[in-house]
Design an enzyme around this catalytic site. Structure first.
Site, PDB file in Angstrom:
ATOM      1  N   SER A 217       0.868  -1.193   0.000  1.00 42.22           N
ATOM      2  CA  SER A 217       0.000   0.000   0.000  1.00 42.22           C
ATOM      3  C   SER A 217       0.895   1.229   0.000  1.00 42.22           C
ATOM      4  O   SER A 217       2.086   1.140   0.376  1.00 42.22           O
ATOM      5  CB  SER A 217      -0.854  -0.010   1.274  1.00 42.22           C
ATOM      6  OG  SER A 217      -1.423   1.261   1.507  1.00 42.22           O
TER       7      SER A 217
ATOM      8  N   TYR B 228      -2.656  -1.278  10.508  1.00 42.46           N
ATOM      9  CA  TYR B 228      -2.611  -1.484   9.049  1.00 42.46           C
ATOM     10  C   TYR B 228      -1.295  -0.961   8.472  1.00 42.46           C
ATOM     11  O   TYR B 228      -0.603  -1.656   7.721  1.00 42.46           O
ATOM     12  CB  TYR B 228      -3.802  -0.765   8.412  1.00 42.46           C
ATOM     13  CG  TYR B 228      -3.932  -0.941   6.913  1.00 42.46           C
ATOM     14  CD1 TYR B 228      -4.576  -2.049   6.367  1.00 42.46           C
ATOM     15  CD2 TYR B 228      -3.426   0.023   6.031  1.00 42.46           C
ATOM     16  CE1 TYR B 228      -4.706  -2.198   4.979  1.00 42.46           C
ATOM     17  CE2 TYR B 228      -3.553  -0.121   4.649  1.00 42.46           C
ATOM     18  CZ  TYR B 228      -4.199  -1.227   4.138  1.00 42.46           C
ATOM     19  OH  TYR B 228      -4.328  -1.371   2.765  1.00 42.46           O
TER      20      TYR B 228
HETATM   21  P1  NAD Z   1     -11.435  -6.158  -0.264  1.00 39.90           P
HETATM   22  O1  NAD Z   1     -12.014  -6.071   1.078  1.00 39.90           O
HETATM   23  O2  NAD Z   1     -12.333  -5.982  -1.454  1.00 39.90           O
HETATM   24  O3  NAD Z   1     -10.641  -7.527  -0.479  1.00 39.90           O
HETATM   25  C1  NAD Z   1      -9.894  -8.146   0.526  1.00 39.90           C
HETATM   26  C2  NAD Z   1      -9.925  -9.637   0.293  1.00 39.90           C
HETATM   27  O4  NAD Z   1      -9.135 -10.302   1.277  1.00 39.90           O
HETATM   28  C3  NAD Z   1     -11.343 -10.210   0.417  1.00 39.90           C
HETATM   29  O5  NAD Z   1     -11.538 -11.176  -0.600  1.00 39.90           O
HETATM   30  C4  NAD Z   1     -11.314 -10.863   1.781  1.00 39.90           C
HETATM   31  O6  NAD Z   1     -12.264 -11.897   1.953  1.00 39.90           O
HETATM   32  C5  NAD Z   1      -9.890 -11.386   1.784  1.00 39.90           C
HETATM   33  N1  NAD Z   1      -9.445 -11.825   3.108  1.00 39.90           N
HETATM   34  C6  NAD Z   1      -9.549 -11.169   4.291  1.00 39.90           C
HETATM   35  N2  NAD Z   1      -9.081 -11.941   5.274  1.00 39.90           N
HETATM   36  C7  NAD Z   1      -8.645 -13.089   4.710  1.00 39.90           C
HETATM   37  C8  NAD Z   1      -8.050 -14.275   5.219  1.00 39.90           C
HETATM   38  N3  NAD Z   1      -7.806 -14.441   6.522  1.00 39.90           N
HETATM   39  N4  NAD Z   1      -7.739 -15.266   4.332  1.00 39.90           N
HETATM   40  C9  NAD Z   1      -7.989 -15.130   3.007  1.00 39.90           C
HETATM   41  N5  NAD Z   1      -8.567 -14.030   2.490  1.00 39.90           N
HETATM   42  C10 NAD Z   1      -8.885 -13.027   3.331  1.00 39.90           C
HETATM   43  O7  NAD Z   1     -10.280  -5.059  -0.302  1.00 39.90           O
HETATM   44  P2  NAD Z   1      -9.223  -4.680  -1.430  1.00 39.90           P
HETATM   45  O8  NAD Z   1      -9.179  -3.217  -1.493  1.00 39.90           O
HETATM   46  O9  NAD Z   1      -9.440  -5.455  -2.659  1.00 39.90           O
HETATM   47  O10 NAD Z   1      -7.873  -5.156  -0.706  1.00 39.90           O
HETATM   48  C11 NAD Z   1      -6.969  -6.097  -1.271  1.00 39.90           C
HETATM   49  C12 NAD Z   1      -5.558  -5.762  -0.823  1.00 39.90           C
HETATM   50  O11 NAD Z   1      -5.183  -4.491  -1.377  1.00 39.90           O
HETATM   51  C13 NAD Z   1      -5.375  -5.646   0.686  1.00 39.90           C
HETATM   52  O12 NAD Z   1      -4.138  -6.216   1.059  1.00 39.90           O
HETATM   53  C14 NAD Z   1      -5.347  -4.139   0.910  1.00 39.90           C
HETATM   54  O13 NAD Z   1      -4.629  -3.789   2.064  1.00 39.90           O
HETATM   55  C15 NAD Z   1      -4.647  -3.685  -0.352  1.00 39.90           C
HETATM   56  N6  NAD Z   1      -4.858  -2.278  -0.670  1.00 39.90           N
HETATM   57  C16 NAD Z   1      -6.071  -1.788  -1.029  1.00 39.90           C
HETATM   58  C17 NAD Z   1      -6.208  -0.439  -1.342  1.00 39.90           C
HETATM   59  C18 NAD Z   1      -7.512   0.164  -1.798  1.00 39.90           C
HETATM   60  O14 NAD Z   1      -7.577   1.392  -1.957  1.00 39.90           O
HETATM   61  N7  NAD Z   1      -8.551  -0.596  -2.037  1.00 39.90           N
HETATM   62  C19 NAD Z   1      -5.107   0.404  -1.259  1.00 39.90           C
HETATM   63  C20 NAD Z   1      -3.875  -0.121  -0.862  1.00 39.90           C
HETATM   64  C21 NAD Z   1      -3.752  -1.462  -0.576  1.00 39.90           C
END
Ligand code: NAD
Length: 268
Positions: free
Chosen positions: A153, A166
């Protein structure tokens, strides 16, 4: 996409039934990879991603595993090897937030985020590297022995009050990623990080789902739009393919310029 750059390779994407993971899984499938759609809850959403990838003429399967549980991660990799023979690409994507002011943060909130976001990446990367080393390089498929992409991130760089658990997990991912790149470069295993800014997914819905929230978010983004999972999918395909063969140990920021600090454009 005309050229199937990942033909014959198998990719495992954690947390692939939502948001960025879903977008990445579909892009890797579109690029010709067999895709393992890992999920922990909501099997229907995982099945929908599998069907979408199959409609793009690639193989896909959904496997349930909590990435923070050692036995479940080991079993998931065993199932992948049974089904596809090996794994070539790991996208360590699963993650969540449990936000709180630091003085009010419970140990449970701290621990859950570290367990899933950081320890989950350790457990999956360890199993992937064990499999890469067992298999060795298969030149017809890739110059590299294996590729790991760690979903980090902008918060591996930008401190984030109210989200110390986080931000700490993402800072840890950066060092995990770089240490693995250093330790296994000689065995031709490439390890890189993707550092998204604001991407439109369920994790940050409150930051984009009203015009006020969206406008406030745009004060942080020079390029003046929110990202979408497909933006990340395209970068993941590049990092998984031999096109990026000389890239390892890198944090790739994909953030519409969030990390060039828009606030300084008029002052500072
Ligand atoms: P999201 O909530 O749509 O997806 C997260 C996924 O992780 C979901 O499918 C959830 O079920 C899964 N998950 C959670 N706990 C789990 C576990 N114990 N085992 C297996 N799967 C698990 O959110 P997203 O935005 O798609 O996030 C995905 C990644 O991207 C994360 O690591 C997040 O920190 C990172 N991220 C997102 C953003 C953003 O702006 N959306 C920015 C920076 C980083």
């Amino acid at each position: 996409m005309s050229e199937k750059k990942l033909n014959g390779q198998t990719a495992l994407v954690t947390g692939a039934n939502s948001g960025i993971g879903e977008g990445v899984a579909i892009s890797l499938g579109e690029a010709g990879a067999n895709v393992v759609v890992n999920y922990v809850v909501n099997p229907d959403a995982a099945d929908a991603v599998v069907e979408k990838i199959k409609s793009l003429s690639s193989n896909a399967v959904a496997i349930q595993a909590d990435v923070s549980k050692e036995d479940q991660v080991i079993s998931m990799f065993q199932q992948v090897v049974q089904k596809f023979g090996t794994v070539d690409i790991l996208v360590n994507n699963a993650g969540l937030q449990r936000d709180a002011k630091f003085h009010e943060m419970t140990l449970a909130q701290w621990q859950l985020v570290i367990d899933i976001n950081l320890t989950g990446q350790f457990l999956c990367a360890r199993e992937a590297i064990r499999e890469f080393l067992r298999r060795g390089i298969v030149p017809e498929r890739s110059i590299a022995c294996g590729k790991i992409i760690c979903m980090s991130s902008v918060h591996e760089l930008i401190p984030w009050g109210g989200h110390a658990n986080y931000a700490t997990s993402k800072g840890g991912i950066k060092m995990l990623m770089q240490s693995l790149a250093q330790e296994y470069g000689g065995q031709k295993i490439r390890v890189n990080g993707i550092c998204p800014g604001a991407i439109k997914t369920p994790i940050n819905q409150s930051a984009w789902d009203t015009p006020e929230a969206y406008n406030s978010l745009m004060t942080l983004i020079p390029y003046d739009r929110i990202g979408v999972p497909d933006d990340i999918g395209k970068l993941a395909v590049f990092l998984a393919s031999d096109d990026s063969d000389y890239i390892t140990g890198a944090s790739m920021f994909i953030d519409g310029g969030m990390t060039v600090f828009k606030g300084f454009s008029t002052g500072g």
